[in-house]
Design an enzyme around this catalytic site. Structure first.
Site, PDB file in Angstrom:
ATOM      1  N   ARG A  35      -3.616 -44.931  63.758  1.00 38.36           N
ATOM      2  CA  ARG A  35      -4.405 -45.494  62.655  1.00 38.36           C
ATOM      3  C   ARG A  35      -4.184 -44.723  61.357  1.00 38.36           C
ATOM      4  O   ARG A  35      -4.199 -45.310  60.272  1.00 38.36           O
ATOM      5  CB  ARG A  35      -5.892 -45.506  63.029  1.00 38.36           C
ATOM      6  CG  ARG A  35      -6.224 -46.574  64.052  1.00 38.36           C
ATOM      7  CD  ARG A  35      -7.661 -46.515  64.494  1.00 38.36           C
ATOM      8  NE  ARG A  35      -8.005 -47.674  65.297  1.00 38.36           N
ATOM      9  CZ  ARG A  35      -9.148 -47.829  65.942  1.00 38.36           C
ATOM     10  NH1 ARG A  35     -10.086 -46.883  65.856  1.00 38.36           N
ATOM     11  NH2 ARG A  35      -9.384 -48.911  66.657  1.00 38.36           N
ATOM     12  N   LYS A 218     -14.577 -60.397  81.021  1.00 38.65           N
ATOM     13  CA  LYS A 218     -15.637 -61.403  81.014  1.00 38.65           C
ATOM     14  C   LYS A 218     -15.328 -62.608  80.128  1.00 38.65           C
ATOM     15  O   LYS A 218     -14.851 -62.462  79.009  1.00 38.65           O
ATOM     16  CB  LYS A 218     -16.953 -60.765  80.562  1.00 38.65           C
ATOM     17  CG  LYS A 218     -17.493 -59.725  81.543  1.00 38.65           C
ATOM     18  CD  LYS A 218     -18.853 -59.221  81.083  1.00 38.65           C
ATOM     19  CE  LYS A 218     -19.445 -58.261  82.110  1.00 38.65           C
ATOM     20  NZ  LYS A 218     -20.789 -57.788  81.711  1.00 38.65           N
ATOM     21  N   GLY A 374      -7.566 -53.345  72.694  1.00 36.18           N
ATOM     22  CA  GLY A 374      -7.238 -51.988  73.136  1.00 36.18           C
ATOM     23  C   GLY A 374      -6.238 -51.891  74.277  1.00 36.18           C
ATOM     24  O   GLY A 374      -5.213 -51.209  74.168  1.00 36.18           O
ATOM     25  N   GLY A 397     -12.093 -55.795  67.803  1.00 35.90           N
ATOM     26  CA  GLY A 397     -13.209 -56.690  67.502  1.00 35.90           C
ATOM     27  C   GLY A 397     -12.936 -57.587  66.304  1.00 35.90           C
ATOM     28  O   GLY A 397     -13.287 -58.771  66.301  1.00 35.90           O
TER      29      GLY A 397
END
Length: 416
Positions: A35, A218, A374, A397
């Site tokens: 990053r 999920k 990730g 996200g």
């Protein structure tokens, strides 16, 4: 909205929101500086064009001042990457003199923004038994003080650059609210520009056949993604833990595999809509199963729709990988988000690592490939394929919300 390539930074101070939320070991050493390195083109551009830098970021999720989350730990490495000395402001709200003293070619890193409740605009320290009135009063107070917090950050600089895609889905002080203080002097950094272009390449300008590979544990976390992608793609590969909900929705036996019974109706709706739209959905046809959630547990291969009671799916089997590979290699655009097995366990990371290889091969054959999330990013990095796919997203996200079709506050604030 300005363009970073044409903006005149001469003699100006630029406050830049970056995402330096990097992993640190117990000795506060950076274990992955991706990053930081990805932000360097933007930061160096300002200095090369005669400007000075005020760099701001968060690190972790501290709810108070905590030395282990201090950005002080990364100053030396940021300076080395930037090729210029970087000063450090131990309080991001009391950096007036340090910011004013900056000369062209110099840089200042502010302390962790999330030491302050005002960055996120959420009250802290409320008692568990706080009444609704007390919660409302606390929320109002932090929102009011957030304005002053944001104004102070803005006062340090002449222009604002947002280069933190990883937090673009948050309407925080440093990612969205600060932009209004620079109505004529705000812009995206190179990383943000790259992320926006990559997402547009798959959501708006995709070449067909277009395949989306959606994995993870999920369905609930990816339901909106699946619904938004379905009209756009030609093929939808659904793997990982979420795949078992779909297999059960088709009437398959999944043993003790992870699934969400309450989302079976939605899974059935997605499968029915895919058929109605003429889209192809590829679920796992073969699964590696165990009787214990353990990397060393004995495993066997079974048909995905016939998992015995007492056994749970841990990874896709080679027959699933072979089927998915054919689909991927026949595609012109591929989006991948989420593992197709228990990636954190090496013995059950085989299917996910195979997807990484398939995307590298598809890219070499001319496909546009976008990887985000990730574990997906970790897989292409682990395989040495990070530079063999078209684009690797830095925002898990944020990318998810973008492919759900949402407007991200950090992007909208620059464009407004």
């Amino acid at each position: 909205m300005q363009n970073i390539d044409t903006y005149d930074f001469t003699g100006k101070k630029a406050i830049v929101r970056v995402d330096f939320n990097v992993p640190l070991n117990e000795n506060f050493e950076i274990t992955d500086d991706t990053r930081i390195r990805r932000a360097m083109p933007t930061l160096k551009k300002v200095l090369e064009k005669g400007g000075s830098l005020i760099i701001m970021s968060h690190l972790g999720r501290p709810k108070k001042v905590d030395p282990k989350f201090s950005l002080r730990h990364i100053v030396k490495h940021v300076s080395e990457c930037l090729g210029a000395p970087v000063a450090f402001a131990p309080d991001c709200q009391k950096a007036d003199e340090m910011a004013a003293a900056l000369k062209p070619g110099e840089a200042l890193l502010l302390e962790n923004l999330r030491y302050y409740a005002e960055e996120e605009g959420k009250p802290r320290g409320l008692a568990e038994d706080a009444t609704d009135e007390e919660k409302a009063a606390a929320k109002k107070a932090v929102k009011e003080s957030q304005k002053e917090f944001t104004r102070k950050l803005a006062s340090y600089a002449d222009c604002y650059i947002n280069d933190a895609f990883g937090t673009a889905h948050r309407a925080h002080a440093s990612t969205a609210l600060i932009a209004k203080y620079f109505p004529e002097d705000k812009m995206f950094g190179y990383l943000m520009e790259g992320e926006i272009k990559a997402i547009d390449n798959v959501l708006k300008n995709a070449q067909h056949p277009f395949t989306a590979i959606i994995g993870g544990s999920k369905v609930s976390s990816k339901l909106a993604v699946l619904e938004n992608l379905l009209p756009k793609v030609d093929n939808l590969i659904i793997g990982g833990g979420m795949g078992y909900t779909f297999i059960k929705a088709e009437g398959g036996k999944i043993g003790d595999s992870l699934h969400e019974d309450d989302l079976i109706p939605q899974a059935q709706e997605i499968l029915a809509k895919a058929k109605e739209l003429g889209k192809k959905v590829y679920l796992s046809v073969q699964t590696r199963v165990t009787q214990a959630f353990d990397n060393e547990a004995p495993s066997k291969l079974v048909p995905s729709h016939e998992i015995p009671d007492g056994w749970e799916g841990m990874d896709c089997g080679p027959k699933s990988s072979e089927m998915w590979r054919e689909v991927i290699l026949a595609s012109k655009t591929v989006l991948w988000n989420g593992p197709v097995g228990v990636f954190e366990m090496p013995n059950f990371a085989v299917g996910t690592l195979q997807i990484a290889k398939d995307l590298a091969d598809a890219t070499a054959a001319g496909a546009y490939t976008l990887v985000g999330g990730g574990d997906s990013v970790a897989a292409v990095t682990q395989m040495g394929y990070a530079d063999k796919v078209s684009y690797v997203s830095t925002g898990g996200g944020a990318m998810l919300e973008a492919i759900e079709g949402k407007d991200l506050p950090g992007i909208a604030a620059i464009r407004d």
